[in-house]
Structures are given as structure tokens and as C-alpha cells.
Design an enzyme around this catalytic site. Structure first.
Site, PDB file in Angstrom:
ATOM      1  N   LEU A  67      39.150  25.782  53.308  1.00 14.78           N
ATOM      2  CA  LEU A  67      38.761  24.353  53.011  1.00 14.78           C
ATOM      3  C   LEU A  67      37.158  24.189  52.884  1.00 14.78           C
ATOM      4  O   LEU A  67      36.840  23.769  54.332  1.00 14.78           O
ATOM      5  CB  LEU A  67      40.036  23.826  53.794  1.00 14.78           C
ATOM      6  CG  LEU A  67      39.758  22.301  53.883  1.00 14.78           C
ATOM      7  CD1 LEU A  67      40.240  21.952  52.492  1.00 14.78           C
ATOM      8  CD2 LEU A  67      40.040  21.056  55.101  1.00 14.78           C
ATOM      9  N   GLY A  68      36.735  24.838  52.654  1.00 15.48           N
ATOM     10  CA  GLY A  68      35.379  25.356  52.914  1.00 15.48           C
ATOM     11  C   GLY A  68      34.595  24.166  51.173  1.00 15.48           C
ATOM     12  O   GLY A  68      35.283  23.224  51.109  1.00 15.48           O
ATOM     13  N   SER A  69      33.451  24.582  51.145  1.00 16.53           N
ATOM     14  CA  SER A  69      32.888  23.882  50.090  1.00 16.53           C
ATOM     15  C   SER A  69      33.495  23.061  49.029  1.00 16.53           C
ATOM     16  O   SER A  69      34.121  21.887  48.474  1.00 16.53           O
ATOM     17  CB  SER A  69      31.046  24.133  49.864  1.00 16.53           C
ATOM     18  OG  SER A  69      30.601  23.504  48.651  1.00 16.53           O
ATOM     19  N   ILE A  70      34.312  24.126  48.105  1.00 18.06           N
ATOM     20  CA  ILE A  70      34.685  24.294  47.008  1.00 18.06           C
ATOM     21  C   ILE A  70      36.205  23.230  47.661  1.00 18.06           C
ATOM     22  O   ILE A  70      37.211  21.857  47.561  1.00 18.06           O
ATOM     23  CB  ILE A  70      35.248  25.016  46.533  1.00 18.06           C
ATOM     24  CG1 ILE A  70      33.818  25.714  45.961  1.00 18.06           C
ATOM     25  CG2 ILE A  70      36.449  25.062  45.036  1.00 18.06           C
ATOM     26  CD1 ILE A  70      34.281  26.922  45.517  1.00 18.06           C
ATOM     27  N   SER A 128      42.558  27.913  56.664  1.00 23.06           N
ATOM     28  CA  SER A 128      41.137  28.890  56.356  1.00 23.06           C
ATOM     29  C   SER A 128      41.098  29.329  57.223  1.00 23.06           C
ATOM     30  O   SER A 128      42.337  29.569  58.538  1.00 23.06           O
ATOM     31  CB  SER A 128      40.277  27.140  56.678  1.00 23.06           C
ATOM     32  OG  SER A 128      39.259  27.379  55.658  1.00 23.06           O
ATOM     33  N   ARG A 129      40.221  30.136  57.646  1.00 20.14           N
ATOM     34  CA  ARG A 129      39.860  31.154  58.805  1.00 20.14           C
ATOM     35  C   ARG A 129      39.965  30.510  60.141  1.00 20.14           C
ATOM     36  O   ARG A 129      40.039  30.608  61.117  1.00 20.14           O
ATOM     37  CB  ARG A 129      37.892  31.839  58.392  1.00 20.14           C
ATOM     38  CG  ARG A 129      38.060  32.843  57.293  1.00 20.14           C
ATOM     39  CD  ARG A 129      36.866  33.214  57.423  1.00 20.14           C
ATOM     40  NE  ARG A 129      36.358  32.156  56.946  1.00 20.14           N
ATOM     41  CZ  ARG A 129      34.551  32.232  56.215  1.00 20.14           C
ATOM     42  NH1 ARG A 129      34.382  33.781  56.237  1.00 20.14           N
ATOM     43  NH2 ARG A 129      34.387  31.467  55.673  1.00 20.14           N
ATOM     44  N   GLY A 137      39.470  30.848  42.707  1.00 19.54           N
ATOM     45  CA  GLY A 137      39.001  31.904  43.695  1.00 19.54           C
ATOM     46  C   GLY A 137      37.968  32.982  42.979  1.00 19.54           C
ATOM     47  O   GLY A 137      37.365  33.172  42.443  1.00 19.54           O
ATOM     48  N   ARG A 138      38.638  33.954  42.754  1.00 23.39           N
ATOM     49  CA  ARG A 138      38.899  35.549  42.884  1.00 23.39           C
ATOM     50  C   ARG A 138      40.690  36.375  42.119  1.00 23.39           C
ATOM     51  O   ARG A 138      41.575  36.008  43.028  1.00 23.39           O
ATOM     52  CB  ARG A 138      38.242  36.033  43.361  1.00 23.39           C
ATOM     53  CG  ARG A 138      36.604  36.144  43.824  1.00 23.39           C
ATOM     54  CD  ARG A 138      35.949  36.359  42.977  1.00 23.39           C
ATOM     55  NE  ARG A 138      34.157  36.495  42.633  1.00 23.39           N
ATOM     56  CZ  ARG A 138      34.454  34.939  42.493  1.00 23.39           C
ATOM     57  NH1 ARG A 138      34.854  34.542  41.274  1.00 23.39           N
ATOM     58  NH2 ARG A 138      32.208  35.353  42.838  1.00 23.39           N
ATOM     59  N   GLU A 161      38.856  41.318  35.073  1.00 21.65           N
ATOM     60  CA  GLU A 161      38.900  40.137  33.728  1.00 21.65           C
ATOM     61  C   GLU A 161      37.533  41.354  33.110  1.00 21.65           C
ATOM     62  O   GLU A 161      37.039  42.200  33.438  1.00 21.65           O
ATOM     63  CB  GLU A 161      38.016  39.764  34.301  1.00 21.65           C
ATOM     64  CG  GLU A 161      38.494  38.314  35.048  1.00 21.65           C
ATOM     65  CD  GLU A 161      37.715  37.349  35.933  1.00 21.65           C
ATOM     66  OE1 GLU A 161      36.587  37.364  36.001  1.00 21.65           O
ATOM     67  OE2 GLU A 161      38.794  36.269  36.561  1.00 21.65           O
ATOM     68  N   HIS A 185      37.594  32.908  33.489  1.00 10.87           N
ATOM     69  CA  HIS A 185      36.194  32.091  34.609  1.00 10.87           C
ATOM     70  C   HIS A 185      35.316  31.779  34.586  1.00 10.87           C
ATOM     71  O   HIS A 185      33.941  31.441  33.792  1.00 10.87           O
ATOM     72  CB  HIS A 185      35.830  33.996  34.734  1.00 10.87           C
ATOM     73  CG  HIS A 185      35.470  34.172  36.651  1.00 10.87           C
ATOM     74  ND1 HIS A 185      35.364  35.166  36.958  1.00 10.87           N
ATOM     75  CD2 HIS A 185      34.944  33.051  36.764  1.00 10.87           C
ATOM     76  CE1 HIS A 185      34.754  34.799  38.332  1.00 10.87           C
ATOM     77  NE2 HIS A 185      34.764  33.508  38.282  1.00 10.87           N
ATOM     78  N   ALA A 201      35.758  28.275  35.437  1.00 18.86           N
ATOM     79  CA  ALA A 201      35.836  27.203  36.755  1.00 18.86           C
ATOM     80  C   ALA A 201      34.361  27.026  37.316  1.00 18.86           C
ATOM     81  O   ALA A 201      33.398  25.271  36.960  1.00 18.86           O
ATOM     82  CB  ALA A 201      36.501  26.818  37.886  1.00 18.86           C
TER      83      ALA A 201
END
Lengths: 326, 326
Positions: free
Chosen positions: A163-166, A185-186, A242-243, A272, A290, A292
Site C-alpha cells: 500500500l505505497g504510492s501506487i 504491507s511492510r 508490480g513485477r 519479459e 509491461h 502499466a
């Protein structure tokens, strides 16, 4: 490197880029104000280049070239690394911290684009938009009749991983659709009232949809594994903006194929641009290369952040988007 | 029609349906509480059927069979028509008003689904989601490299044509994405602060994106014509989740093809299920088989509304979703 008289009077920045990325719209702009050193264009045996490398204070990354301790060894006077990508998993932050090198990120310029795309993928998978588009283009509407109904967005329980900036921007958008949000989240975010799950298995059990918007680190490698997907369940949907490394992709493909999870919207993949070919035949997935992260609008904002930080660095002013790497 | 003893003691409702729609999950439920008369199953020459037709007080439409003055003539005791579709352009409301027949609609149960879909189409067209999915499935990512960037959602000027139950929900969602909303409607909505345009040409000139969420009536037939599309411009995008007749489709296809407008997300078409084949080859359109309106969740809600209104009618209680046809 331009004419020696003018070029040597300008502040020096070192361009750190993958070999294949030999042009970027920002480079000509940079050269109006800075002496831009590109190691790919210098000879390692040139003593003046070696002197420059040893004296350079600022490294500007284009795209995501690795910034390892070996790279940092080459530039012992570095004080700042400017990252320009969405993620920063190509930079050894611990090594930067150890050497007292500051790192600036993208200052959140991509966060809105990524959040928009995450919501787009979610609606697309739930309401079967891309699948419906294929159905029409194949000329099947008059032949097969009514296309199957999708599932309502409102009321869905969405578990946001990171739940960071994105993630925050995703949750804000989803509230407008009447979704119910919880997160892992962390650490607990004291500014939100969403339920917090320390355990991703518990979050997955609660969720109809999991959205992955966390960083890719050693700790989050394959954070979505077989157990998490089992907990998410047969109707569960995974959105990954994310990744690729966040999901055990082989297991994901197997569980999508066997119906053990319901669907997926995937903007990122483990290898990728290679994408598991089995996904190409599935109706319940939306696949994206990729994309987004970026629009021309966010790219323009990013250029402003870069130009600001370059000027700020050389005039000792506050930086934008400096990462907390302590 | 069940056993005469029980069937005749139940309140009578007349099922009005297209001939091809010979089953619906609601019919068995209805039969537990009502005597359901289906003209497709009655003989016109049967005098008892004729007596029933003349005495029936309530007509329940399944799907969108025309409710014309001819139809209304057959059932002279009608007091209520229950519509169950999203639009009500199949019902002659003026004729109902003239005869003092009330009409109930879907009570907004579809509005959230339609609004979600409109936003999904908008993100899809702007960020090129379905196009990206095609790109991947065709195996082009490793071959062609980076897929072209889409355009940012935030900051876009969205003109909403029809700010009713659906348009309001679209605007609420788009605010969370940072879009700027203006609208055209039959009248100014005093509860919103969005700029109002009486003239759709002016709205189109202002807009980056037009979303059509108005009813299909004689007044709105081809409300989006060549002039409106020219005003919207080369980069302009049209999202239609209303009805096909709102757009001059032939002109739309021509202007998309010539690049005079930028793109479209189309859930509805003028001659469904036929769709102009030229659209199938275009990358800048997202096509959908009239699926914005419905999910299993909204269908379940609709059944509740229908059952409520049947009971309310026969016990003189307030109806849900009664249309203002005065």
C-alpha cells in the site's frame, strides 16, 4: 562531447544506461545544461576518461541498468544516483547507503498511470472486456448469440499487496466503484482504516481479488505462491502490475489452466518479453507488455523531475523523490 | 397453468415477452405466487383466454418486447407495466400515460454495472489494453519490442451525454481518476457543479472523450453525427454504453477509418448483433456485445425489485422505480 571550451565549464553528469538504449528524448535537453559523459562512448584506456569517471558526482540512470557495487567502484566520487524507472530493483540500495550515496526515484510520477492500469485490468478481467472484443472480432456474436455475463465490480473484496504510492491510488479508485479494500504491507499505514493483514495467506483467503503493487525484493520474491493462490480460490483473480518475480509464474499458469484460480490480469512476467505460451490460449486472462507504468504525460512529468533534481543537486537545493534508504 | 383450484385463487400477471425468449429463471419463482398468463401459450380463439386478457391488470415485460398501443388495446384493464430491461425505448410511454397505466423500470439496479463498464472501456481505449492483449497473444512482444504508449486517464476532459442514474455514477468514478467532467442533459442538474452544455457541439469541442449514457429517443437519434465527431476532433474518443441509435454509425466507421476521430469503445451498435466489419480491423476501438448492462449480481437485484413490485401492486403498497411519465 561538444567543444572543449564550453563543455568543460558545465557540471558533469554520468549517463548510466543499458547498451541497447542509445537514444532518449531527454539527452539533447541535458546537453544544453550539462556535460554528459556516456561510458559507452568513451574508451576505457583513455586517461582523461578515467579521470572524469573518478571525479563524477552524479549518476543518471536511463531505464534499468544494474547499479551494483562493481559499477559504484568505477565512480568513487558519486554523491547521487538518479533513478528514472518505476521500480528500483536494479539499484543496490544497501551498497549506496554504505557509501553515503543518495538515491532519488521517480517521485511518484508513474503512480497514477499504474493505478489506472491496475483498475483497467481488474474491470477487464471481471467484466470480460478483452474477451468480448475477441468474440466480436471473430464474428461470433451473430453466430453464438449472447456472450456470457461477467461479474460485478462493486462489493468485491480487493486485497492490495503493497500500500505505497501506487497501492494507495488503486484503493482510492476502487472505493469509487464500491469495492471493499484490505491490504498487506511492510508495516501498518496509520493514515488508512482498511483492515491490515500481516499474513498474505490470510489476506488471500479474505480476498476476491489480489492486486500486487509492492516492490520486487528478496522478501517479496514469489510472494504469491501455490499456497496463496489456493487460499485465493477458484473464483479468485490476481492483478499484477508490480513485477513478474512477485508470482510463481509456472504455478500460476498451471492453476489458471486447471481452474484452481479464476483469472488474472498480468502486465508483468518473470522473463519479459517472453510470456508463457499457454496463457495465449486462455480466455480468463488479460495480458499486457509491461505498459502499466508509462504514458507520454508521465514521461513528461518525469523529465521535469530529472531536470529539477539535476539543478537542485548542483546548487545544493532539496531533491524531489529522495528515497529513504536508511 | 397449474391446477385450476389453486391457480385461479392466485393474482394474475400477464407475461409479455419476445417469442424466442421461452425461458427465464424468474418464471418458476413467479409461479409459486401468481397465476402467470403467457399469450404465446394461449389460443386466441379460446374464450376463457380472451376473458383473462380483458381482465388482466398487470403486464410484466421480459427483455424488450414492444409495448405499443396495439398491445395495450388487447389488455384494457391494465394498470401497471413492469419493465425489466435497462432501457425502456420499447414501451410507448405516451400511450401508457394517456391510458393512466403506471410503468416501473429497473430501479437503477443496472446503473453501477453500466458505469463500471463505461470506465473500463475508457481506460481500455486510452491505455490500449485490449490492443496490448492482442499484441502479446500474437507473439509480437519479443519480435517487435516495446508496445506503443497509451494516453493518461487523469486530466482528461470527459463530456457525459445524459447525466442520469448511469451518467452520475460514471462521473463519480472518473473523479477518482482525476478526470474533469462536463455534461449535456435534458436539463441542468442542480445537485452537481459540473459545467453544463446545452449544445452537444460545444460539449464535444471542449471534450477529449464523450461518454454516451442518455436514453435512446426520437430526440437523441444520431445525436452524435458527423458535426459532433468533427468537433470532438482527431484525438477524441467516444464511449457508447447507451444505444446504437445514438451515433451515426456509418459516419463513425468512416471517421475512425480516416483518422478524423481518435478511437471508440462501443458496447452497442445500430443493428445488433451485426457490427460493421471494418471495425474488426481497427486497433483504436474496443468492441463489446451489449454487455455493459448486466452481471449475475444485478440480475439477482432485479429479481428482487420485480418480486417486490408484484407484491406491492396487489397489496396497494408503494412501487420501486416507478417512472415519471407525466
Amino acid at each position: 562531447m561538444g567543444s572543449p571550451e564550453t563543455a568543460t565549464s558545465l557540471p558533469v553528469i554520468l549517463l548510466h544506461r543499458p547498451p541497447e538504449l542509445d537514444s532518449s528524448p531527454i539527452i539533447p535537453r541535458l546537453k544544453d545544461f550539462y556535460r554528459v559523459i556516456d561510458p559507452h562512448e568513451e574508451s576505457d584506456s583513455d586517461p582523461s576518461a578515467q579521470t572524469l569517471f573518478r571525479s563524477v558526482r552524479l549518476l543518471l540512470c536511463l531505464a534499468r541498468p544494474p547499479v551494483t557495487s562493481d559499477v559504484l567502484d568505477r565512480y568513487p566520487s558519486l554523491e547521487l544516483v538518479i533513478a528514472t524507472s518505476a521500480g528500483i530493483d536494479h539499484i543496490d540500495l544497501a551498497e549506496c547507503r554504505r557509501r553515503g550515496i543518495k538515491v532519488t526515484g521517480n517521485a511518484g510520477v508513474f503512480s497514477d498511470d499504474v493505478a489506472d492500469y491496475a483498475v483497467g485490468l481488474l474491470i477487464d478481467v471481471l467484466r470480460r472486456v478483452s474477451e468480448a472484443d475477441r468474440f466480436l472480432r471473430a464474428g461470433l456474436w451473430p453466430v453464438k448469440g449472447e456472450f456470457p455475463l461477467g461479474s460485478r465490480v462493486g462489493g468485491k473484496r480487493v486485497g492490495i499487496v503493497g500500500l505505497g504510492s501506487i497501492g494507495m491510488r488503486v484503493s482510492k479508485r476502487l472505493e469509487a466503484f464500491g469495492c471493499v479494500v484490505a491490504y498487506k504491507s511492510r508495516k501498518i499505514n496509520p493514515n488508512v482504516s482498511y483492515p491490515y493483514y500481516a499474513d498474505i495467506l490470510e489476506l488471500a483467503s479474505w480476498s476476491d481479488i489480489l492486486i500486487l503493487s509492492c516492490s520486487s525484493t528478496k522478501e517479496t520474491y514469489h510472494i504469491v505462491d501455490k499456497g496463496v493462490m489456493k487460499a485465493l480460490g477458484k473464483k479468485g483473480i490476481i492483478i499484477n502490475i508490480g513485477r513478474g518475480a512477485l508470482i510463481d509464474e509456472e504455478e500460476l499458469v498451471r492453476m489458471l489452466s486447471s481452474g484452481e484460480i479464476g483469472g488474472a490480469g498480468l502486465d508483468v512476467f518473470e522473463n519479459e518479453p517472453e510470456v508463457p505460451k499457454q496463457l495465449f490460449e486462455m480466455e480468463n486472462v488479460v495480458l499486457s507488455p509491461h505498459r502499466a507504468v508509462l504514458t507520454p504525460e508521465s514521461f513528461a512529468e518525469l523529465q521535469k523531475v530529472i531536470m529539477h533534481n539535476l539543478e537542485a543537486f548542483f546548487s545544493n537545493k532539496p531533491l524531489m523523490g529522495e528515497l529513504d534508504i536508511e
